[in-house]
Design an enzyme around this catalytic site. Structure first.
Site, mmCIF file in Angstrom:
data_model
loop_
_atom_site.group_PDB
_atom_site.id
_atom_site.type_symbol
_atom_site.label_atom_id
_atom_site.label_comp_id
_atom_site.label_asym_id
_atom_site.label_seq_id
_atom_site.Cartn_x
_atom_site.Cartn_y
_atom_site.Cartn_z
ATOM 1 N N HIS A 1 -3.353 -8.291 0.446
ATOM 2 C CA HIS A 1 -1.735 -7.188 -0.918
ATOM 3 C C HIS A 1 -1.147 -7.748 -1.285
ATOM 4 O O HIS A 1 -0.575 -7.000 -2.139
ATOM 5 C CB HIS A 1 -2.516 -5.750 0.387
ATOM 6 C CG HIS A 1 -2.965 -4.383 0.529
ATOM 7 N ND1 HIS A 1 -3.745 -4.010 -0.374
ATOM 8 C CD2 HIS A 1 -3.918 -4.653 2.169
ATOM 9 C CE1 HIS A 1 -4.648 -3.697 0.210
ATOM 10 N NE2 HIS A 1 -5.007 -3.672 1.677
ATOM 11 N N GLU B 1 -4.206 -8.220 4.853
ATOM 12 C CA GLU B 1 -3.309 -7.279 4.873
ATOM 13 C C GLU B 1 -2.093 -8.755 3.657
ATOM 14 O O GLU B 1 -1.300 -8.419 3.008
ATOM 15 C CB GLU B 1 -1.932 -7.606 5.717
ATOM 16 C CG GLU B 1 -2.385 -6.166 7.097
ATOM 17 C CD GLU B 1 -3.229 -5.542 5.911
ATOM 18 O OE1 GLU B 1 -3.067 -4.557 5.182
ATOM 19 O OE2 GLU B 1 -4.224 -4.770 7.063
ATOM 20 N N CYS C 1 -10.554 -0.500 3.764
ATOM 21 C CA CYS C 1 -9.693 -0.445 3.586
ATOM 22 C C CYS C 1 -9.014 0.630 2.868
ATOM 23 O O CYS C 1 -9.354 1.454 2.291
ATOM 24 C CB CYS C 1 -9.151 -1.438 1.801
ATOM 25 S SG CYS C 1 -7.465 -1.443 1.558
ATOM 26 N N GLN D 1 1.018 -1.522 -0.371
ATOM 27 C CA GLN D 1 0.153 0.294 -0.216
ATOM 28 C C GLN D 1 0.632 1.294 0.217
ATOM 29 O O GLN D 1 0.690 2.445 -0.115
ATOM 30 C CB GLN D 1 -1.130 0.109 1.165
ATOM 31 C CG GLN D 1 -1.981 -1.117 1.090
ATOM 32 C CD GLN D 1 -2.865 -1.285 2.389
ATOM 33 O OE1 GLN D 1 -2.383 -1.971 3.319
ATOM 34 N NE2 GLN D 1 -4.262 -0.829 2.190
HETATM 35 O O1 GNR Z 1 -7.939 0.111 8.885
HETATM 36 C C1 GNR Z 1 -8.644 -0.866 8.372
HETATM 37 N N1 GNR Z 1 -9.745 -1.627 9.068
HETATM 38 C C2 GNR Z 1 -9.475 -2.802 8.624
HETATM 39 C C3 GNR Z 1 -11.439 -2.924 8.945
HETATM 40 C C4 GNR Z 1 -12.270 -3.906 8.500
HETATM 41 C C5 GNR Z 1 -11.617 -5.404 7.538
HETATM 42 C C6 GNR Z 1 -10.078 -5.047 7.790
HETATM 43 C C7 GNR Z 1 -9.724 -3.770 7.560
HETATM 44 S S1 GNR Z 1 -8.335 -3.215 7.523
HETATM 45 C C8 GNR Z 1 -8.114 -1.581 7.141
HETATM 46 C C9 GNR Z 1 -6.386 -1.311 6.354
HETATM 47 C C10 GNR Z 1 -5.824 -1.201 4.967
HETATM 48 O O2 GNR Z 1 -6.398 -1.065 4.908
HETATM 49 N N2 GNR Z 1 -5.033 -2.635 5.838
HETATM 50 O O3 GNR Z 1 -4.616 -3.357 4.291
HETATM 51 NI NI NI Z 2 -6.379 -2.953 2.478
#
Ligand code: GNR
Ligand code: NI
Length: 171
Positions: free
Chosen positions: A140, A137, A94, A54
């Site tokens: 990603h 994650e 996200c 990211q």
């Molecule tokens: O902050 C985040 N909250 C979240 C809420 C529910 C499921 C996954 C997440 S991860 C996200 C941060 C993010 O984008 N991580 O890649």
């Molecule tokens: Ni995310």
């Protein structure tokens, strides 16, 4: 410490498959600084996790803290899920798809193996939100986003909504 820019959907760089971290590099001051900057960026957002992908670093590591009081910062380097069980549905968001939330079905319980920020191997067995976050994650790192689990029509609606949000923010 520094806040890092976060790539946003549909940036094609988010589709990059990350390569393993060389364990010999974990101790490098530059790598340790990047971890600190990722925590700072994640906490400031605020978010509960941030994958290197990211912030346009296409290597296999991420930072996570699902606690309310920032009390359990976790680093996962070269993570692997070695067991999964059950199912849970969680409304995910996200930082790379800001303002969009949608239900995603994932494993309820996972066992994950990784290196910590000292380069030492560890194994965790987790469920609930932490299990959701680790799976989110790790997606990603494969170039996958939670909107990929939606129908193509819904994903197109997300893309248009973000484009409109950006137009309004820019004006
Ligand atoms: O902050 C985040 N909250 C979240 C809420 C529910 C499921 C996954 C997440 S991860 C996200 C941060 C993010 O984008 N991580 O890649
Ligand atoms: Ni995310």
């Amino acid at each position: 410490m520094a806040l890092l820019p976060i790539l946003e959907f549909p940036d094609p760089r988010l589709r990059t498959k990350a390569v393993p971290v060389d364990p010999a590099r974990v101790a490098d001051p530059a790598f340790q600084r990047l971890l600190d900057d990722m925590f700072e960026t994640m906490y400031a957002a605020p978010g509960i996790g941030l994958a290197a992908s990211q912030v346009d670093v296409h290597q296999r590591f991420m930072v996570i803290d699902v606690t309310e009081d920032k009390s359990r910062p976790l680093v996962f380097i070269n993570p692997e899920i070695t067991a999964r069980a059950g199912e849970q549905v969680y409304q995910e968001g996200c930082l790379s798809v800001p303002g969009i939330f949608a239900d995603v079905t994932r494993a309820n319980e996972i066992t994950v193996r990784a290196l910590d920020r000292t380069g030492a191997p560890f194994e965790l067995h987790v469920d609930g939100l932490l299990a959701v976050c680790i799976q989110h994650e790790m997606d990603h790192l494969e170039g996958r986003l939670f909107v990929d689990y939606l129908s193509p029509l819904k994903r197109e609606m997300v893309r248009k909504k973000l484009a409109k949000q950006r137009r309004h923010a820019a004006a």
